[in-house]
Enzyme design. Structure first.
Site, PDB file in Angstrom:
ATOM      1  N   CYS A  22      29.084  59.608  18.400  1.00 38.75           N
ATOM      2  CA  CYS A  22      28.148  60.351  19.666  1.00 38.75           C
ATOM      3  C   CYS A  22      26.958  59.437  20.256  1.00 38.75           C
ATOM      4  O   CYS A  22      27.251  58.363  19.892  1.00 38.75           O
ATOM      5  CB  CYS A  22      27.400  61.073  18.865  1.00 38.75           C
ATOM      6  SG  CYS A  22      26.013  60.606  17.814  1.00 38.75           S
ATOM      7  N   CYS A  25      25.151  57.262  17.169  1.00 44.18           N
ATOM      8  CA  CYS A  25      26.115  56.083  17.304  1.00 44.18           C
ATOM      9  C   CYS A  25      26.016  55.039  17.663  1.00 44.18           C
ATOM     10  O   CYS A  25      25.702  53.795  17.299  1.00 44.18           O
ATOM     11  CB  CYS A  25      27.788  57.154  16.568  1.00 44.18           C
ATOM     12  SG  CYS A  25      27.909  58.234  15.441  1.00 44.18           S
ATOM     13  N   ASP A 463      31.577  33.370  52.998  1.00 45.91           N
ATOM     14  CA  ASP A 463      31.733  32.324  53.154  1.00 45.91           C
ATOM     15  C   ASP A 463      33.492  32.880  54.284  1.00 45.91           C
ATOM     16  O   ASP A 463      33.823  33.212  54.112  1.00 45.91           O
ATOM     17  CB  ASP A 463      32.872  32.245  52.355  1.00 45.91           C
ATOM     18  CG  ASP A 463      32.718  30.675  52.061  1.00 45.91           C
ATOM     19  OD1 ASP A 463      32.160  29.624  52.715  1.00 45.91           O
ATOM     20  OD2 ASP A 463      33.409  30.362  52.066  1.00 45.91           O
ATOM     21  N   ASP A 664      35.969  32.323  47.669  1.00 45.22           N
ATOM     22  CA  ASP A 664      37.324  31.839  47.010  1.00 45.22           C
ATOM     23  C   ASP A 664      36.957  32.358  45.151  1.00 45.22           C
ATOM     24  O   ASP A 664      38.221  31.982  44.537  1.00 45.22           O
ATOM     25  CB  ASP A 664      37.740  30.904  47.834  1.00 45.22           C
ATOM     26  CG  ASP A 664      36.655  29.128  48.265  1.00 45.22           C
ATOM     27  OD1 ASP A 664      35.553  29.281  47.040  1.00 45.22           O
ATOM     28  OD2 ASP A 664      37.286  28.043  48.362  1.00 45.22           O
TER      29      ASP A 664
END
Length: 774
Positions: A22, A25, A463, A664
């Site tokens: 859960c 945990c 770009d 890029d």
């Protein structure tokens, strides 16, 4: 530098962590990891049961970390180096865990059926010896606790002793309390408590049913990664030194060796084609629908599919170094890195167990000391519903004859109703499904935090070169040339010695003419102008460069040539002149072509309401021409921007909302890191760039709008799951505590609550799985 940038000195590792049930945990594991020396950051995923760590020195610090988790009851091990092998091993373990859950469920359901038969016999509907007696129900409850419920009880005890109570702790407290209270009522009837041995049996049955269905649904969330793993075949056809071909394990192949690919074969390794021509389907890795035309020199990635004819491939990368393995590794890391919205849920889930125990204690004290005094009809209404409450079964709270009995039963009800599981699963299930789906579409999100940022974008900055354009200048036109073949022959011989992108365009175009290569005696590069050289058996110096330089060096020139150079149709294009001595051999027009899908991708982004801009280091004419072609206004364009100026522009634009930078992934690294979201467009070899948060595989810009739509749908699913997870607990816990008991006599029976608890967990997982078809 944005806060999302990683420290280069740290090393990232993945751990497989078992024992988590859960959100509590998850919080316990994260707290334990962050307390260890050398751990810079930690993120835990409940669905994939992995922990993503940034360590300063893994070789020295890993063992203490694993030991610390073991003390908390969580078994952990380092994820294998090769993601493909690790996924296969994880799938094997998940299948075994699913089988183990099924075995426990069968036993629990069998006990539940016997309990129901006991109730029917108790009510006189069945006449079966022994069944229906309190001793029979007590025996069923005992078997349930030491059988299918044993792991839950032990896990809950370990978690409580380690200071991090979990869902197992709450369920263990609930079933053991109801069992012990019933045992006391059975042995000492004078206490006035009813027996409810059926509660542990039914509660464990429904809890285990929920966990089995949850495990089954969780197993499905990793299916996208499993499909990626299946793209790599187990065998390959290896060329031996004696010319024979033998089928061998892929793991035995080494770089430099050659493999044969028949039509229909999956490519097992990364490599370069050395012989043959064929069409190759790369859609599984990049999402590109059109096949790649492979010929000698073409690089191919593992997982691609050879469609037409036989290819000979020289191996360049194997195992964990292949593009497929790196993609899977990035997806695994993305699934482990959580979104900021998930941190809130995990924080609440981590403290949830303490809150529930406190509420159970408050419920006990209130109904013991005050509740029965304020509403005495509660005991009157239910205390006489059964003549001898201790000799028959009742739901918790409905058969109490004393304030202490009522208080004890309602406190137990609070413990068993609570459910932090849905809180812990609400976000990671969606992130896991979304990351897997994105990978299948050719998009790699680097984590849940990236998905959340992508969903909130207001502006995208592009770009130019290599992003909106292909980044590969090509010859588009030839001017003023009487003999293009001779011009390209001389120009390509000189340009062979240059690394300039325009030189590559000239050499590439020259190959179409199938011309003879000439011997070059010497070359001289003139920075900013061009290159000149002397070729054997050719009179005069050959020059290749700007028209202005060619003219300055004495090449024949006239007004018509000048008009051609200054033509408006050539605005923004690069022009290269070629001369031999004083003879002008011609002009070559070179341009970087716009990506075929750029217009469609930008149109879809604009339709999503995003503001778009271009920031480029290229010259004004080229940027303006591209902007005009793609529908940008002049105010949305920037040109001749050095890296520091581009960063300044990005910081300025960020003031109007979350901003993404698309580049890029190489020369745009600073800008990618400075933006709220860095997006790299490139092939599979670029996916390891640390500066990008989202990588679009292949050369498909249209994957960007699809990725952003997926991010928004992902956040919608997360919010739906969190709303359900919080809503269930906000409604169920007050009712279990007796809020509606005085006015309406309404109680939430723990077995029904356990069923609802299971449904709540399953609901968030199933809701996440619907994202696959969204």
């Amino acid at each position: 530098m944005s806060t999302k940038a990683k420290q280069s000195s740290n090393e990232t590792i993945l751990l497989d962590v078992e024992g988590m049930k859960c959100g509590g945990c998850v919080r316990a594991v994260e707290d334990t990891l962050l307390q260890q020396k050398g751990v810079c950051a930690a993120s835990v995923n409940l669905v994939t049961r992995t922990a993503y760590l940034d360590l300063t020195d893994p070789s020295k610090e890993l063992e203490p970390i694993l030991d610390a988790l073991a003390l908390k009851g969580f078994t952990a091990q380092l994820r294998l180096t090769n993601p493909i092998e690790s996924i296969a091993e994880t799938n094997s373990y998940s299948a075994w865990e699913l089988w183990r859950q099924w075995q426990r469920l069968i036993v629990a359901l069998l006990l539940l059926v016997l309990s129901v038969l006991g109730h029917l016999a108790e009510g006189g509907n069945l006449e079966i010896p022994v069944i229906g007696t309190l001793s029979f129900h007590a025996a069923l409850a005992t078997i349930a606790l030491i059988g299918p419920g044993r792991s839950i009880l032990l896990g809950g005890i370990r978690a409580a002793l380690s200071g991090g109570p979990t869902m197992d702790t709450l369920v263990g407290l609930g079933v053991s309390s109801s069992y012990l209270a019933s045992l006391v009522a059975l042995i000492w009837p004078q206490v006035g408590w009813p027996c409810f041995f059926n509660e542990p049996v039914m509660l464990l049955g429904f809890v285990l049913l929920g966990r089995f269905l949850e495990e089954r649904a969780r197993f499905r969330t990793g299916r996208a990664l499993q499909q990626l793993v299946q793209l790599q075949p187990d065998k390959a056809r290896l060329f031996l030194r004696n010319g024979l071909i033998r089928e061998v394990r892929v793991g035995a192949i080494r770089p430099g060796e050659r493999v044969q690919l028949l039509a229909g074969d999956r490519i097992p390794v990364d490599g370069v084609v050395v012989d043959g021509k064929s069409a190759v389907d790369v859609s599984s890795l990049t999402g590109e629908s059109l096949p790649l035309e492979a010929s000698p020199g073409t690089e191919l990635s593992s997982g691609s599919l050879n469609l037409q004819s036989t290819l000979i491939l020289e191996v360049t990368r194997v195992g964990a170094e292949t593009a497929l393995a790196r993609i899977i590794g990035l997806v695994e890391q993305a699934q482990a890195r959580k979104a900021p919205i998930q941190r809130l849920a995990d924080l609440i889930a981590g403290r949830f167990c303490y809150g529930v125990v406190a509420l159970a204690l408050a419920t006990f004290l209130f109904w013991w000391q005050l509740g029965a005094k304020f509403w005495p009809n509660v005991l009157d209404a239910y205390g006489h519903s059964l003549i001898h409450a201790h000799t028959a079964h009742s739901p918790l709270g409905s058969g109490a004859q004393t304030p202490l009995g009522l208080a004890l039963q309602l406190a137990i009800a609070v413990l068993v109703v609570a459910c932090p599981c849905a809180l812990g699963l609400a976000t990671p299930t969606v992130i896991t499904v979304a990351s897997g789906k994105a990978a299948r579409l050719g998009c790699l999100f680097r984590g849940g935090d990236v998905i959340e940022r992508a969903a909130s974008l207001k502006r995208i900055v592009f770009d130019k070169t290599g992003t909106l354009t292909l980044g590969r200048p090509l010859v588009s036109e030839v001017l003023c040339s009487l003999d293009p073949g001779r011009m390209f022959q001389l120009a390509s011989c000189i340009e062979e010695n240059s690394r300039h992108p325009l030189a590559h365009a000239v050499v590439h175009e020259a190959k179409k003419y199938k011309i003879e290569t000439l011997e070059v005696i010497s070359t001289t590069t003139v920075p900013g102008s061009g290159i000149s050289g002397v070729i054997k058996d050719v009179e005069g110096v050959v020059r290749v460069g700007t028209p202005e330089w060619i003219r300055f060096e004495g090449a024949n020139w006239n007004d018509q040539i000048q008009n051609d150079v200054e033509s408006t149709s050539l605005k923004g294009k690069s022009i290269v002149g070629v001369s031999c001595g004083t003879e002008l051999l011609g002009l070559i027009v070179i341009e970087d072509s716009v990506r075929p899908d750029a217009s469609l991708a930008l149109a879809r982004l604009r339709k999503q309401g995003l503001n778009l801009s271009i920031l480029s280091g290229d010259r004004k004419e080229a940027v303006e021409r591209l902007g005009e072609e793609l529908g940008f206004e002049e105010s949305q364009l920037g040109w001749k921007l050095l890296p520091e100026k581009k960063l300044e522009q990005i910081e300025l634009l960020r003031q109007s909302g979350a901003l993404a930078m698309v580049g890029d992934g190489i020369n745009d690294a600073p800008a990618l890191a400075a933006a709220d979201l860095g997006i790299a467009v490139g092939t599979g070899t670029q996916i390891a760039q640390e500066s990008a948060d989202l990588v679009l595989l292949g050369d498909r810009l249209e994957g960007l709008p699809a990725a952003l739509i997926l991010a928004r749908r992902t956040m919608q699913k997360i919010k739906q799951n969190l709303f359900w997870a919080f809503g269930y607990n906000l409604i169920a816990l007050p009712i279990a505590a007796g809020l509606l008991l005085p006015s309406y006599g309404l109680l939430l029976s723990p077995p029904i609550a356990a069923l609802l608890m299971a449904i709540s967990s399953i609901t968030v997982v199933v809701n996440a799985l619907t994202l696959k078809s969204a």
